[in-house]
Design an enzyme around this catalytic site. Structure first.
Site, short mmCIF file in Angstrom:
data_model
loop_
_atom_site.label_atom_id
_atom_site.label_comp_id
_atom_site.label_asym_id
_atom_site.label_seq_id
_atom_site.Cartn_x
_atom_site.Cartn_y
_atom_site.Cartn_z
N THR A 17 32.69 -7.49 -30.27
CA THR A 17 32.58 -6.26 -30.02
C THR A 17 31.72 -6.49 -28.62
OG1 THR A 17 33.24 -6.91 -32.69
CG2 THR A 17 32.19 -4.73 -31.68
N ARG A 21 27.79 -12.68 -27.44
CA ARG A 21 25.98 -13.20 -28.07
C ARG A 21 26.30 -14.70 -28.76
NH1 ARG A 21 25.86 -7.19 -31.35
NH2 ARG A 21 25.54 -5.94 -29.33
N SER A 111 21.69 -6.83 -29.83
CA SER A 111 21.31 -5.41 -29.86
C SER A 111 20.69 -5.63 -31.10
CB SER A 111 22.84 -5.45 -31.03
OG SER A 111 22.67 -3.29 -30.35
N HIS A 112 21.42 -5.41 -31.82
CA HIS A 112 20.42 -5.00 -33.41
C HIS A 112 19.82 -6.45 -34.25
CE1 HIS A 112 24.67 -5.88 -34.31
NE2 HIS A 112 24.50 -6.03 -35.47
N LYS A 124 26.21 -8.29 -21.14
CA LYS A 124 27.55 -7.22 -21.51
C LYS A 124 27.70 -6.48 -20.36
CE LYS A 124 25.76 -3.75 -24.42
NZ LYS A 124 27.12 -2.33 -24.57
N ASP A 275 17.20 0.61 -33.23
CA ASP A 275 17.96 -1.06 -33.17
C ASP A 275 17.34 -1.82 -32.07
OD1 ASP A 275 19.73 0.51 -31.33
OD2 ASP A 275 20.94 -1.45 -31.92
N ASP A 277 18.32 -2.59 -29.15
CA ASP A 277 18.24 -2.35 -27.61
C ASP A 277 18.26 -0.91 -27.99
OD1 ASP A 277 20.91 -1.96 -28.93
OD2 ASP A 277 21.37 -2.54 -27.57
N ASP A 279 20.22 1.50 -29.38
CA ASP A 279 21.53 2.34 -29.50
C ASP A 279 21.62 3.39 -30.91
OD1 ASP A 279 22.07 0.37 -30.54
OD2 ASP A 279 24.37 -0.31 -28.81
N ARG A 280 21.19 2.54 -31.62
CA ARG A 280 21.43 2.93 -33.17
C ARG A 280 20.51 3.21 -33.88
NH1 ARG A 280 24.46 -2.48 -36.20
NH2 ARG A 280 26.08 -2.63 -34.84
N THR A 342 36.85 -0.45 -33.69
CA THR A 342 35.23 -0.57 -33.78
C THR A 342 34.99 -0.82 -31.92
OG1 THR A 342 35.57 -1.21 -36.42
CG2 THR A 342 33.67 -2.40 -35.15
N GLU A 361 30.31 5.64 -35.73
CA GLU A 361 29.89 4.45 -36.19
C GLU A 361 29.63 4.79 -37.99
OE1 GLU A 361 32.23 1.38 -33.37
OE2 GLU A 361 30.17 2.29 -32.87
N GLU A 362 30.00 3.98 -38.57
CA GLU A 362 29.80 3.51 -39.81
C GLU A 362 28.27 2.62 -39.92
OE1 GLU A 362 30.14 0.06 -40.71
OE2 GLU A 362 31.04 -0.28 -39.12
N SER A 363 28.64 2.09 -38.06
CA SER A 363 26.94 0.81 -38.26
C SER A 363 26.46 1.82 -37.30
CB SER A 363 27.71 0.26 -37.14
OG SER A 363 28.50 0.37 -35.83
N LYS A 374 26.79 4.80 -27.82
CA LYS A 374 26.14 5.43 -29.01
C LYS A 374 24.07 5.14 -28.12
CE LYS A 374 25.87 1.32 -31.75
NZ LYS A 374 26.54 0.12 -30.93
N ARG A 494 32.69 -7.71 -44.13
CA ARG A 494 32.71 -6.32 -44.02
C ARG A 494 34.05 -5.72 -44.93
NH1 ARG A 494 28.14 -6.46 -40.34
NH2 ARG A 494 28.28 -6.47 -38.51
C1 G16 Z 1 28.39 -3.02 -31.71
C2 G16 Z 1 29.00 -2.37 -31.37
C3 G16 Z 1 29.41 -1.20 -32.07
C4 G16 Z 1 29.68 -2.08 -33.35
C5 G16 Z 1 28.97 -2.42 -34.21
C6 G16 Z 1 29.55 -3.77 -35.62
O1 G16 Z 1 26.90 -2.45 -32.12
O2 G16 Z 1 29.42 -1.45 -29.73
O3 G16 Z 1 30.80 -0.41 -32.01
O4 G16 Z 1 30.64 -1.11 -34.29
O5 G16 Z 1 28.89 -3.49 -33.16
O6 G16 Z 1 30.59 -4.49 -34.68
P1 G16 Z 1 30.56 -5.37 -35.90
O7 G16 Z 1 31.53 -4.38 -36.97
O8 G16 Z 1 31.80 -5.96 -35.07
O9 G16 Z 1 30.04 -6.52 -35.98
P2 G16 Z 1 25.97 -2.78 -31.18
O10 G16 Z 1 24.55 -2.18 -32.02
O11 G16 Z 1 25.39 -4.49 -32.01
O12 G16 Z 1 25.98 -2.91 -29.80
#
Ligand code: G16
Length: 541
Positions: A17, A21, A111-112, A124, A275, A277, A279-280, A342, A361-363, A374, A494
């Site tokens: 996504t 990773r 990220s998270h 990335k 989070d 990095d 962005d969340r 997503t 996004e919901e995430s 983000k 999910r």
């Molecule tokens: C990334 C993407 C987001 C996505 C999230 C969760 O976020 O940039 O757009 O909503 O992953 O993705 P998945 O449901 O495929 O795990 P981040 O913050 O991890 O870079």
């Protein structure tokens, strides 16, 4: 001094996504990082180009930065702009790419996901617009990793990445820059800093949990130094290679310290977390949690109260699994609304074309056209700006919002580390069952449609298939199921659950109770327990 190293393809270097990773030991394995970085340069070109480089400071961030710089120099890059200490939040990296009109940037982050020697690492590439590389580009990078035979790297001593200033690495200029300054200056152009200073001077109290991750220095500079929030407002403010053992995912499960404080006696007026990095974001009022889907809707309805958005919004975009709350605002405002797969990369074209101003996004991701990622702190500052203007509590703002638009009860249930074959078998069976679902009645709700979400980008016409199974019910209830593209262990399923309550009654229930029939329907229709043995989710947001 340039060495050409013979290598061979390493299986599995397919970006998900958001970038590639993997477990840190995998990334630290022989040639692993080098192969992927060479594939990036082979696809986007390197000679004569300028890139931005930074990461969230997790374990291996510093070593990887040295390798990436030596490889960029060996591949003929002209200049690398690096955040001091090889640190840049993802939104700050996006901003630097745009501000300096570079040819893109490399961001080191998972990220998270937790960080450390046994945890996760990631890399990335972001495009010259500052946004994550689109699918066609990441696919080309992946294909390149399957045929790679060599990479180029400069033999040189380590750069001094701890000191701001210019250095030379072979033929490449390396500029080490303050990671915070330009980003903070951008925030000052978007938000009413004098009003925010007055808010804090008036006794407004806030808690910001940076979760020992990259946002700490940004939040201390902006909230405490520039806006006058009380010293200590930002907790876990020092980025650590293992995030202090924290799981830097700002949701009620992992940001439980913040949740406990905000739900307890003497809670501050406003709470937020971000989070790994940066962005969340998660937003919490005194005694009330704001779901990311509701947060996007409230921000869309109120963004015009901040100077950067005073002229209004062109449109609002959300990922498909995000609740339809933002759609209701867009409809009321008469502006564009978009539903994408997503992944933040899918918002890039809409932002570049000026069709969407806010995305979410919901995430726990929210952002705008100020960068192409983000942006956690941006969302927190927009909330603060709205609170400063409306002079109401978070709870009152949500109550008024639901009274106006109705409430999209929403929750996501995650089932983590499922054996991949079991998760795949479940999804395959579910997909096969979709044509027979419309018309069926489950838990008293009639299924009106069931499909596998496909998206045609309205700007460039590219098509993305199999982006998540949707089961829609009459009255606006919905179940979405998809496998995460960011995990590094087995499969994460999910399950996204939604139910619409138009009001005026029934707007203040507990979401899990309000969603109970939808939850039961999701388990029955997916046969989740039968396929995976799981009965309860690992994370509920
Ligand atoms: C990334 C993407 C987001 C996505 C999230 C969760 O976020 O940039 O757009 O909503 O992953 O993705 P998945 O449901 O495929 O795990 P981040 O913050 O991890 O870079």
């Amino acid at each position: 001094m340039i060495t050409t190293v013979a290598t061979q393809p390493i299986a599995g270097q397919k970006p998900g996504t958001s970038g590639l990773r993997k477990k840190t030991p995998v990334f630290m394995g022989p040639h692993y990082l080098e192969n992927f970085v060479q594939a990036i340069f082979d696809v986007v070109g390197c000679a004569g180009k300028t890139f931005v480089l930074g990461g969230d400071g997790r374990y291996f961030n510093d070593r990887a930065a040295q390798v990436i710089c030596r490889m960029a120099a060996a591949n003929g890059a002209a200049r690398m702009i690096v955040g001091r200490g090889a640190i840049l939040s993802t939104p700050a990296a996006s901003h630097l790419i745009r501000l300096n009109k570079t040819d893109g940037g490399i961001i080191m982050s998972a990220s998270h996901n937790p960080g450390g020697p046994e945890e996760d690492f990631g890399v990335k590439f972001n495009m010259p617009n500052g946004g994550p590389a689109p699918e066609a580009v990441t696919e080309a990078m992946y294909q390149r990793t399957t045929t790679i035979t060599e990479y180029r790297i400069l033999e040189a001593q380590d750069l001094d990445l701890a000191t701001i200033g210019r250095q030379q690495l072979g033929g490449m200029i390396v500029d080490v820059v303050d990671p915070v300054a330009d980003y903070a200056a951008l925030m000052e152009t978007l938000f009413d800093f004098p009003a925010l200073r007055a808010l804090f001077a008036g006794g407004f109290r806030m808690r910001m949990d940076a979760m020992c991750a990259v946002t700490g220095p940004y939040a201390v500079e902006i909230l405490e130094r520039r806006l006058g929030a009380a010293p200590g407002t930002v907790t876990h403010a020092t980025p650590l290679p293992d995030f202090g053992g924290m799981h830097p995912d700002p949701n009620p499960t992992w940001a439980h310290e913040l949740m406990a404080e905000m739900m307890g006696e003497g809670a501050p007026d406003f709470g937020a977390a971000s989070d790994g990095d940066g962005d969340r974001n998660m937003v919490v009022g005194r005694g009330i949690y704001v779901s990311p889907s509701d947060s996007l809707a409230v921000l869309a309805a109120n963004a015009h109260l901040a100077p950067g958005y005073a002229r209004g919004l062109a449109g609002v975009a959300r990922s498909m699994p995000t609740s339809a709350a933002a759609d209701r605002v867009a409809n009321a405002l008469g502006i564009g609304r978009f539903e994408t797969p997503t992944g933040w990369k899918f918002f890039g074209n809409l932002l570049d074309a000026g069709r969407a101003t806010l995305c979410g996004e919901e995430s726990f991701g929210t952002g705008s056209d100020h960068v192409r990622e983000k942006d956690g702190l941006w969302a927190i500052l927009l909330w603060l700006n709205i609170l400063a203007v409306r002079k109401q509590s978070v709870a009152d703002i949500l109550t008024e919002h639901w009274a106006t638009y109705g409430r999209n009860y929403y929750s996501r249930h995650d089932f983590e580390a499922i054996a991949t074959d079991k998760a795949d078998a479940m999804m395959a069976a579910l997909r096969a069952s979709l044509p027979g679902l419309p018309g069926q009645v489950v838990e008293g709700m009639t299924i009106t449609a069931a499909d596998d979400f496909a998206y045609t980008d309205p700007v460039d016409g590219s098509v993305s298939h199999k982006q998540g199974v949707r089961i829609l019910f009459d009255g606006g209830s919905r179940i979405v199921l998809r496998l995460s593209g960011t995990g590094t262990e087995g499969a994460t399923l999910r399950v996204y659950l939604e139910r619409y309550a138009p009001g005026p009654d029934g707007l203040h229930h507990d979401p899990q109770e309000a969603l109970a029939p939808v939850i039961r329907a999701s388990l029955a229709l997916s046969r989740l327990t039968e396929f995976t043995g799981r009965t309860t989710p690992d994370v509920v947001t």
